[in-house]
Design an enzyme around this catalytic site. Structure first.
Site, short mmCIF file in Angstrom:
data_model
loop_
_atom_site.label_atom_id
_atom_site.label_comp_id
_atom_site.label_asym_id
_atom_site.label_seq_id
_atom_site.Cartn_x
_atom_site.Cartn_y
_atom_site.Cartn_z
N SER A 162 -16.60 -101.17 6.19
CA SER A 162 -15.40 -100.80 5.45
C SER A 162 -14.50 -100.04 6.41
O SER A 162 -14.93 -99.05 7.02
CB SER A 162 -15.78 -99.92 4.25
OG SER A 162 -14.67 -99.73 3.42
N GLU A 163 -13.26 -100.49 6.57
CA GLU A 163 -12.48 -100.05 7.72
C GLU A 163 -12.03 -98.59 7.67
O GLU A 163 -11.52 -98.06 8.65
CB GLU A 163 -11.29 -100.98 7.98
CG GLU A 163 -10.24 -101.04 6.90
CD GLU A 163 -10.48 -102.16 5.91
OE1 GLU A 163 -11.64 -102.61 5.76
OE2 GLU A 163 -9.50 -102.58 5.27
N ASN A 164 -12.22 -97.91 6.53
CA ASN A 164 -11.95 -96.48 6.53
C ASN A 164 -13.03 -95.69 7.27
O ASN A 164 -12.89 -94.48 7.44
CB ASN A 164 -11.76 -95.96 5.10
CG ASN A 164 -12.98 -96.19 4.23
OD1 ASN A 164 -13.57 -97.27 4.26
ND2 ASN A 164 -13.37 -95.19 3.47
#
Lengths: 218, 235
Positions: free
Chosen positions: A46-48
């Site tokens: 998840s790119e966060n």
């Protein structure tokens, strides 16, 4: 019959191989996590800043400091790692993520994708989509084959502002599985009960159909 | 505040020196890991014409969104700003400017800014509106665009724990942009849940070394959740 959203997600999940690191965009791509085949282990990025994203939390597990890229509450699996945004995009941009699955408004025969901006409508931003399409080794686009007015989303050239150029190689729609190569869409599979004729009719860009086109397995 | 003791006890001290037209880099992803009290202090000080560099602009009435209420923001540099009706209104009115920047490019702009690198090449955004007007160079047959790094007059950071030296650790995904933002401010202010004694944070586990940090303040946090989604059996 055209596939449902969940059926598109099922077909996407069949592409995953054991040991893949996968980033799933919002919408249909996220659903693919529910259909990872038996015996196959994938790790969701998840790119966060989370590698090893788990399921949604129980009421007791809800933690404001634990969210996914869609800003939803989430959990981490055993063996997960959490890191900063620059590190996260180093993984993405550096080609370490095996698969990215994302939605789109349009894809064209040269593998260009438009997914973030419709002129005249308010632009909310591209988030991480431009980095994801520039970096992933394999990108699968999921979308309906045509819009609700019947206009094809598989075009000779994208008409909307682009998210990335020459980056899309595979498309899974409600009607078909297609590869993008040599300036054309190549029909690989069709949805159960959908004819090659219907797919031809709804594909505006050059479509190559070679031999018998099998029905998808879900 | 003296020597290596970076702890301040009031928000006025924490944001002292913030003036109109400055650039403020803010950590946070959505409402996760945002320096709530420092944002409230900026609102209280009433400074205007700010350029805010942050992945998002909060929501109506919370987070950076409250700085829109008195029109304190002149320009936002963000990757996604879709959660905010007031933002939309000011943007359409021309009262607010937005520079949409891909999320990974934004993180790298902050990282590079803090690391003394003025610009870098990236494939992200090539051939898109983001690449327009930017220098293009090919490496190994692939085109890349030149992106300039970002530094700010202030960086406002939310950490979990810090010691008086300014060494910080973040909790879970509240880390996000905070470590890069912390490196890129001329004055970096960290708002924390807990101030601990030096030595309590293991040196090998420090996310942000104190050298980047100028001021530390203990805050209290609402930690609002933007999208609470539960496992199916709990819905």
């Amino acid at each position: 019959m055209a596939l449902s959203r969940d059926q598109i997600a099922m077909r996407v999940a069949r592409e995953f191989q054991d040991g893949n690191y996968v980033n799933l965009g919002i919408g249909i791509p996220t659903l693919a996590a529910n259909y990872v085949p038996e015996g196959i282990e994938v790790m969701l990025q998840s790119e966060n800043g989370l590698l090893g994203m788990g399921r949604y939390p129980s009421e007791a597990e809800v933690d404001a400091d634990m969210i996914n890229a869609g800003k939803e509450t989430v959990t981490a699996i055993t063996g997960a790692s959490i890191f900063n945004s620059a590190e996260s995009f180093a993984m993405i941009r550096g080609g370490h993520v095996d698969f990215t699955v994302l939605g789109a408004f349009e894809v064209d025969v040269n593998g260009n994708i438009a997914s973030w901006m419709i002129p005249g409508k308010l632009v909310k931003g591209m988030g991480g989509a431009m980095d994801l399409v520039a970096g992933a080794k394999n990108i699968i686009v999921t979308m309906t084959h045509a819009d609700k007015h019947g206009n094809s989303k598989l075009l000779p050239a994208c008409t909307l502002p682009l998210t990335g150029v020459n980056c899309i190689t595979q498309i899974i729609t409600d009607l078909a599985v297609l590869e993008v190569a040599d300036g054309a869409f190549h029909l690989k599979e069709r949805a159960p009960g959908v004819s090659v004729e219907e797919i031809k009719e709804k594909t505006a860009g050059k479509l190559v159909v070679e031999g018998d086109i099998p029905e998808m397995k879900l | 505040m003296s020597g290596f003791d970076k702890v301040v006890t009031s928000y006025e001290q924490a944001m002292q020196g913030l003036e109109d037209d400055m650039t403020v880099i803010a950590g946070g992803f959505g409402l996760c890991g945002i320096p709530e009290g420092l944002i409230a202090q900026i609102k209280k000080q009433g400074v205007k014409g700010l350029t805010i560099v942050s992945n998002n602009c909060g929501v109506d009435g919370f987070g950076l969104g409250i700085l829109l209420e008195d029109k304190q923001i002149k320009k936002m540099v963000s990757s996604y700003v879709g959660e905010n009706a007031l933002f939309e209104k000011q943007l359409l009115n021309g009262e607010l400017e937005v520079e949409l920047t891909p999320q990974g490019t934004l993180a790298e702009k902050m990282r590079a800014g803090g690391a003394g690198i003025p610009a870098f090449y990236t494939a992200t955004g090539y051939g898109t509106p983001v690449g327009e007007g930017k220098e293009v160079k090919e490496f190994n047959g692939r085109p890349y665009i030149l992106e300039e790094s970002i530094t700010g007059d202030f960086a406002i950071i939310k950490a979990w724990k810090a010691d008086r030296y300014g060494n910080c650790v973040y909790r879970h995904t509240a880390q996000n942009f905070n470590p890069m933002a912390a490196t890129a401010g001329k004055i970096t202010v960290v708002e924390v849940e807990e101030i601990v004694e030096p030595g309590e944070l293991a040196p090998t586990q420090i996310h942000t070394p104190g050298i980047y940090v100028d001021r530390v303040i203990k805050g209290t946090f609402e930690k609002r959740i933007e999208r609470k989604v539960l496992a199916k059996e709990d819905r």
